[in-house]
Design a protein around this motif. Sequence first.
Motif, PDB file in Angstrom:
ATOM      1  N   VAL A  23     -14.825  41.439  15.500  1.00 27.55           N
ATOM      2  CA  VAL A  23     -15.833  40.949  14.516  1.00 27.55           C
ATOM      3  C   VAL A  23     -16.284  42.172  13.744  1.00 27.55           C
ATOM      4  O   VAL A  23     -16.284  42.023  12.561  1.00 27.55           O
ATOM      5  N   TYR A  24     -16.575  43.326  14.386  1.00 27.44           N
ATOM      6  CA  TYR A  24     -16.659  44.400  13.319  1.00 27.44           C
ATOM      7  C   TYR A  24     -15.429  45.036  12.433  1.00 27.44           C
ATOM      8  O   TYR A  24     -15.746  45.271  11.132  1.00 27.44           O
ATOM      9  N   LEU A  25     -14.424  44.981  13.134  1.00 27.03           N
ATOM     10  CA  LEU A  25     -13.304  45.300  12.143  1.00 27.03           C
ATOM     11  C   LEU A  25     -12.766  44.178  11.048  1.00 27.03           C
ATOM     12  O   LEU A  25     -12.674  44.708  10.191  1.00 27.03           O
ATOM     13  N   HIS A  26     -13.344  43.073  11.495  1.00 27.43           N
ATOM     14  CA  HIS A  26     -12.784  41.997  10.279  1.00 27.43           C
ATOM     15  C   HIS A  26     -13.977  42.136   9.126  1.00 27.43           C
ATOM     16  O   HIS A  26     -13.534  42.023   8.031  1.00 27.43           O
ATOM     17  N   THR A  27     -15.157  42.400   9.561  1.00 30.31           N
ATOM     18  CA  THR A  27     -16.056  42.677   8.695  1.00 30.31           C
ATOM     19  C   THR A  27     -15.904  44.087   7.825  1.00 30.31           C
ATOM     20  O   THR A  27     -15.968  43.655   6.478  1.00 30.31           O
ATOM     21  N   LEU A  28     -15.327  44.989   8.394  1.00 30.73           N
ATOM     22  CA  LEU A  28     -14.758  46.165   7.476  1.00 30.73           C
ATOM     23  C   LEU A  28     -13.654  45.914   6.724  1.00 30.73           C
ATOM     24  O   LEU A  28     -13.522  46.478   5.782  1.00 30.73           O
ATOM     25  N   ALA A  29     -12.778  44.909   7.303  1.00 27.24           N
ATOM     26  CA  ALA A  29     -11.451  44.526   6.389  1.00 27.24           C
ATOM     27  C   ALA A  29     -12.009  43.838   5.150  1.00 27.24           C
ATOM     28  O   ALA A  29     -11.518  43.896   4.248  1.00 27.24           O
ATOM     29  N   GLU A  30     -13.080  43.054   5.216  1.00 27.36           N
ATOM     30  CA  GLU A  30     -13.473  42.229   4.199  1.00 27.36           C
ATOM     31  C   GLU A  30     -14.269  43.250   3.261  1.00 27.36           C
ATOM     32  O   GLU A  30     -14.146  43.020   2.098  1.00 27.36           O
ATOM     33  N   LEU A  31     -15.111  44.099   3.983  1.00 22.42           N
ATOM     34  CA  LEU A  31     -15.568  45.293   2.883  1.00 22.42           C
ATOM     35  C   LEU A  31     -14.675  46.087   2.020  1.00 22.42           C
ATOM     36  O   LEU A  31     -14.987  46.248   0.912  1.00 22.42           O
ATOM     37  N   GLU A  32     -13.685  46.430   2.758  1.00 21.74           N
ATOM     38  CA  GLU A  32     -12.683  47.109   2.128  1.00 21.74           C
ATOM     39  C   GLU A  32     -11.968  46.268   0.995  1.00 21.74           C
ATOM     40  O   GLU A  32     -12.045  46.854  -0.185  1.00 21.74           O
ATOM     41  N   MET A  33     -11.904  44.979   0.951  1.00 18.22           N
ATOM     42  CA  MET A  33     -11.203  44.230  -0.061  1.00 18.22           C
ATOM     43  C   MET A  33     -12.265  44.096  -1.093  1.00 18.22           C
ATOM     44  O   MET A  33     -11.945  44.187  -2.157  1.00 18.22           O
ATOM     45  N   GLU A  34     -13.535  43.983  -0.603  1.00 13.16           N
ATOM     46  CA  GLU A  34     -14.452  43.524  -1.832  1.00 13.16           C
ATOM     47  C   GLU A  34     -14.544  45.115  -2.764  1.00 13.16           C
ATOM     48  O   GLU A  34     -14.768  44.965  -3.916  1.00 13.16           O
ATOM     49  N   THR A  35     -14.616  46.209  -1.785  1.00 12.14           N
ATOM     50  CA  THR A  35     -14.740  47.519  -2.634  1.00 12.14           C
ATOM     51  C   THR A  35     -13.359  47.770  -3.571  1.00 12.14           C
ATOM     52  O   THR A  35     -13.651  48.134  -4.559  1.00 12.14           O
ATOM     53  N   ARG A  36     -12.280  47.431  -3.071  1.00 13.05           N
ATOM     54  CA  ARG A  36     -11.039  47.631  -3.939  1.00 13.05           C
ATOM     55  C   ARG A  36     -11.334  46.567  -4.980  1.00 13.05           C
ATOM     56  O   ARG A  36     -10.615  46.991  -6.209  1.00 13.05           O
ATOM     57  N   MET A  37     -11.424  45.343  -4.982  1.00 12.38           N
ATOM     58  CA  MET A  37     -11.704  44.488  -6.088  1.00 12.38           C
ATOM     59  C   MET A  37     -12.652  45.019  -7.010  1.00 12.38           C
ATOM     60  O   MET A  37     -12.474  44.914  -8.100  1.00 12.38           O
ATOM     61  N   ALA A  38     -13.919  45.650  -6.464  1.00 11.00           N
ATOM     62  CA  ALA A  38     -14.842  46.086  -7.550  1.00 11.00           C
ATOM     63  C   ALA A  38     -14.228  47.358  -8.243  1.00 11.00           C
ATOM     64  O   ALA A  38     -14.760  47.578  -9.350  1.00 11.00           O
ATOM     65  N   LEU A  39     -13.410  47.964  -7.771  1.00 13.01           N
ATOM     66  CA  LEU A  39     -12.738  49.203  -8.592  1.00 13.01           C
ATOM     67  C   LEU A  39     -11.667  48.881  -9.631  1.00 13.01           C
ATOM     68  O   LEU A  39     -11.138  49.403 -10.485  1.00 13.01           O
ATOM     69  N   VAL A  40     -11.209  47.377  -9.635  1.00 13.23           N
ATOM     70  CA  VAL A  40     -10.348  46.922 -10.657  1.00 13.23           C
ATOM     71  C   VAL A  40     -10.913  46.808 -12.033  1.00 13.23           C
ATOM     72  O   VAL A  40     -12.029  46.100 -11.954  1.00 13.23           O
ATOM     73  N   PRO A  41     -10.603  47.498 -12.856  1.00 12.89           N
ATOM     74  CA  PRO A  41     -11.134  47.217 -14.510  1.00 12.89           C
ATOM     75  C   PRO A  41     -11.267  45.780 -14.655  1.00 12.89           C
ATOM     76  O   PRO A  41     -10.393  45.037 -14.497  1.00 12.89           O
TER      77      PRO A  41
END
Length: 58
Positions: A23-41
């Motif tokens: 559950v924790y690892l899944h949440t971290l994976a989602e957060l990583e993707m959100e962070t990567r998408m936020a960095l896209v201009p």
Amino acid sequence: MFGDPLDWVRRRLGHRSVVTTLVYLHTLAELEMETRMALVPGGWDLPVDVVDETAAVA
């Protein structure tokens, strides 16, 4: 590292069940993707060759 990395993380976090760790690892994976998408201009577009391939498929 030898053995199961998931079990290693489970033990370090003190979880009784691997399900809890997942559950924790899944949440971290989602957060990583959100962070990567936020960095896209905002004005970012697909490269021309990708756009052409997409048009050909449609």
